[in-house]
Write an enzyme that holds these catalytic residues in place. Sequence first.
Site, mmCIF file in Angstrom:
data_model
loop_
_atom_site.group_PDB
_atom_site.id
_atom_site.type_symbol
_atom_site.label_atom_id
_atom_site.label_comp_id
_atom_site.label_asym_id
_atom_site.label_seq_id
_atom_site.Cartn_x
_atom_site.Cartn_y
_atom_site.Cartn_z
ATOM 1 N N GLU A 32 128.111 55.653 -65.243
ATOM 2 C CA GLU A 32 126.815 54.955 -65.875
ATOM 3 C C GLU A 32 126.104 54.390 -64.550
ATOM 4 O O GLU A 32 126.724 53.253 -63.945
ATOM 5 C CB GLU A 32 127.161 53.780 -66.881
ATOM 6 C CG GLU A 32 127.871 54.320 -68.118
ATOM 7 C CD GLU A 32 126.825 55.280 -68.940
ATOM 8 O OE1 GLU A 32 125.535 55.276 -68.765
ATOM 9 O OE2 GLU A 32 127.230 55.974 -69.947
ATOM 10 N N CYS A 38 119.676 48.162 -65.688
ATOM 11 C CA CYS A 38 119.529 49.651 -65.341
ATOM 12 C C CYS A 38 118.425 50.463 -65.813
ATOM 13 O O CYS A 38 117.950 51.393 -65.286
ATOM 14 C CB CYS A 38 120.825 50.342 -65.456
ATOM 15 S SG CYS A 38 121.633 50.211 -67.190
HETATM 16 P P1 NDP Z 1 128.349 48.338 -57.415
HETATM 17 O O1 NDP Z 1 128.476 50.034 -57.565
HETATM 18 O O2 NDP Z 1 128.146 47.699 -56.230
HETATM 19 O O3 NDP Z 1 129.999 47.810 -57.961
HETATM 20 C C1 NDP Z 1 130.168 48.197 -59.264
HETATM 21 C C2 NDP Z 1 131.693 47.827 -59.473
HETATM 22 O O4 NDP Z 1 132.422 48.895 -58.542
HETATM 23 C C3 NDP Z 1 131.975 46.376 -58.973
HETATM 24 O O5 NDP Z 1 132.877 45.914 -59.606
HETATM 25 C C4 NDP Z 1 132.597 46.957 -57.339
HETATM 26 O O6 NDP Z 1 133.433 45.997 -56.948
HETATM 27 C C5 NDP Z 1 133.258 47.958 -57.839
HETATM 28 N N1 NDP Z 1 133.644 48.986 -56.578
HETATM 29 C C6 NDP Z 1 132.936 49.003 -55.236
HETATM 30 N N2 NDP Z 1 133.439 49.687 -54.465
HETATM 31 C C7 NDP Z 1 134.303 50.388 -55.165
HETATM 32 C C8 NDP Z 1 135.256 51.394 -54.841
HETATM 33 N N3 NDP Z 1 135.265 51.949 -53.471
HETATM 34 N N4 NDP Z 1 136.212 51.978 -55.724
HETATM 35 C C9 NDP Z 1 136.219 51.340 -56.931
HETATM 36 N N5 NDP Z 1 135.476 50.225 -57.150
HETATM 37 C C10 NDP Z 1 134.274 49.776 -56.211
HETATM 38 O O7 NDP Z 1 127.122 48.001 -58.327
HETATM 39 P P2 NDP Z 1 126.767 46.652 -58.870
HETATM 40 O O8 NDP Z 1 127.661 45.722 -59.336
HETATM 41 O O9 NDP Z 1 125.969 46.403 -57.687
HETATM 42 O O10 NDP Z 1 125.558 46.944 -59.947
HETATM 43 C C11 NDP Z 1 124.441 47.254 -60.197
HETATM 44 C C12 NDP Z 1 124.136 48.651 -60.262
HETATM 45 O O11 NDP Z 1 124.745 49.157 -61.679
HETATM 46 C C13 NDP Z 1 122.955 49.092 -60.352
HETATM 47 O O12 NDP Z 1 122.622 50.299 -59.688
HETATM 48 C C14 NDP Z 1 122.369 49.545 -61.684
HETATM 49 O O13 NDP Z 1 121.576 50.442 -62.095
HETATM 50 C C15 NDP Z 1 124.056 49.754 -62.285
HETATM 51 N N6 NDP Z 1 123.897 49.857 -63.653
HETATM 52 C C16 NDP Z 1 123.882 50.862 -64.698
HETATM 53 C C17 NDP Z 1 124.190 50.746 -65.744
HETATM 54 C C18 NDP Z 1 124.129 52.141 -66.790
HETATM 55 O O14 NDP Z 1 124.461 51.740 -67.981
HETATM 56 N N7 NDP Z 1 123.872 52.972 -66.289
HETATM 57 C C19 NDP Z 1 124.062 49.400 -66.494
HETATM 58 C C20 NDP Z 1 124.054 48.542 -65.564
HETATM 59 C C21 NDP Z 1 124.050 48.741 -64.042
HETATM 60 P P3 NDP Z 1 132.654 44.663 -56.038
HETATM 61 O O15 NDP Z 1 131.393 44.068 -56.735
HETATM 62 O O16 NDP Z 1 133.662 43.639 -55.990
HETATM 63 O O17 NDP Z 1 132.250 45.534 -54.730
#
Ligand code: NDP
Length: 508
Positions: free
Chosen positions: A235, A269
């Site tokens: 997502e 999002c």
């Molecule tokens: P990120 O992609 O930065 O992070 C998401 C999660 O992935 C975090 O827990 C992060 O950890 C983790 N992560 C980072 N790198 C890796 C890796 N290499 N392998 C596995 N996990 C990893 O997203 P954000 O937290 O900044 O969220 C915002 C984004 O989410 C926006 O683009 C938004 O549109 C989207 N979103 C989509 C939704 C949907 O339903 N489609 C709903 C809500 C948000 P860490 O933070 O510690 O780096």
Amino acid sequence: MSDVHALIEVRSPSTGEPIGSVPIATAEDVSEAVASARIAQVEWAARPLAERCRILRQVKDRVIARTDDICALLSQEQGKPRVEGLTTEILGLVDLIQYFTAEAERILAPEPIPLHLMKHRASYLHWVPRGVVGIIGPWNFPFNLNNGPAVAALIAGNAVVIKPSEFTPLIQELSREIFIEGGLPADLYQVVHGYGETGGALIANVDMIEFTGSVRTGKKVAAACGERLIPCVTELGGKAPFLVLEDADLDRTANALAWGGFANCGQVCASVERVLVHRSVLPGLLDRLVPLVKALEPKDTTQDKLAQIGPLNNARQRDIVSSLVDDAVSKGARAVVGGSIIEGPGNFYAPTLLVDVTTDMRIMSEETFGPVLPLMTMEDEESMIAEANRSHLGLLAYVFTKNTRHGRAVAERIEAGTVMINDVLSTHGMPETPWGGVKQSGVGHTHSDASLRGFCEQRHINYDLLPTLKTEPYWYPYGPRLFGMMKRLMGTVYGSSIAQRIRSLRGG
Ligand code: NDP
């Protein structure tokens, strides 16, 4: 977990002050968490579905009882207004638990497949939990977006191991406490903290990943899941267009834009990210919208219980917003409201309304994820639809018109997972509807009956209805007449014309 761990220090988005810390899980910690979840899952999956649903309903009641605690922590750690903690995070989860616990028996019941030819046999599908589901989530709705998939996965008979964002780990700890209070065996719901490395370790150990986050990370996660050939639901981001057609009700449109663009400080999002307004209604819309945006005064949501809007969750996100607005203004956009960082402690950015926006500005193609509404003036509906579809993302879209029939025709031409007519954001609160994007907004869905089934392996059983024969005519040995007989049969059954069928039957 061993005693010596590096810590993630969590800071208040409103003041920048530290508010707590959590230990970073090592790869070994993650594999231990998954191993104990795996043991607990076997016993959980053996329980009747009704019993699993009963426990999840108890969890729901604990969520309701702990509403004030959850809202307070969401304001403190994520930064959202208290009301939004309730309306956009807790209520949605409570309703999701209510829906799936009421419907799970139907959704997960074995499903017969009527066979169109082999009438002497029967087929059905049945659903078997995948095992341990890893959930990796973002910081914008840390309570709802991680716990929603967790509930569905648990009802389906899985264990979950959750890696929350490093910006919002505390709410995940509180969530775990509440699920255990509700009677869920502790090992079934595990939390591991950390950054990308911890997420990577989780992917290396579990049986399925549900990921919510950015496109960039989503691609890495999907690739890592691909290496292991485990299923992965992604997502990802959105760039929702909002089409204001010539006949839109401008009062409702202005109210919807204000809420759809600024709720959760725009960190949704599904947020309205591009407003495409028919030139004829622009003045009337601005008359209504400008005062609504001016009335939104960002506040420390932990201090002001009636705050309408808070800070951005983190400085990194505030800087992205600031850079996109600056780019737009440098290329000719005008900020009729806001347009700058609010100096002082915390990650505050002034709610911003931009006009005279054009397609060459980054804000019309990159995800803003902040309190900004960019308005682009459009001459006709065809160019609105073309502009709406000029994006690599396709999560949500909105069409505002008084003519629902016409609105549906426009909506069907828009490349998005969901298009709402005369409403914004709210289908996330309808768990029976699919939530997921097209294009680079992700693959798969959360919510909907299909998503509950997606937390299971779909298995197929095929069996005989008539007395079992010793052999079948097309098994060994291949006798001299088999080829001719099968050829005649094929032409007789599948031939499109009667003449062809008769010819085949006669061996022609
Ligand atoms: P990120 O992609 O930065 O992070 C998401 C999660 O992935 C975090 O827990 C992060 O950890 C983790 N992560 C980072 N790198 C890796 C890796 N290499 N392998 C596995 N996990 C990893 O997203 P954000 O937290 O900044 O969220 C915002 C984004 O989410 C926006 O683009 C938004 O549109 C989207 N979103 C989509 C939704 C949907 O339903 N489609 C709903 C809500 C948000 P860490 O933070 O510690 O780096």
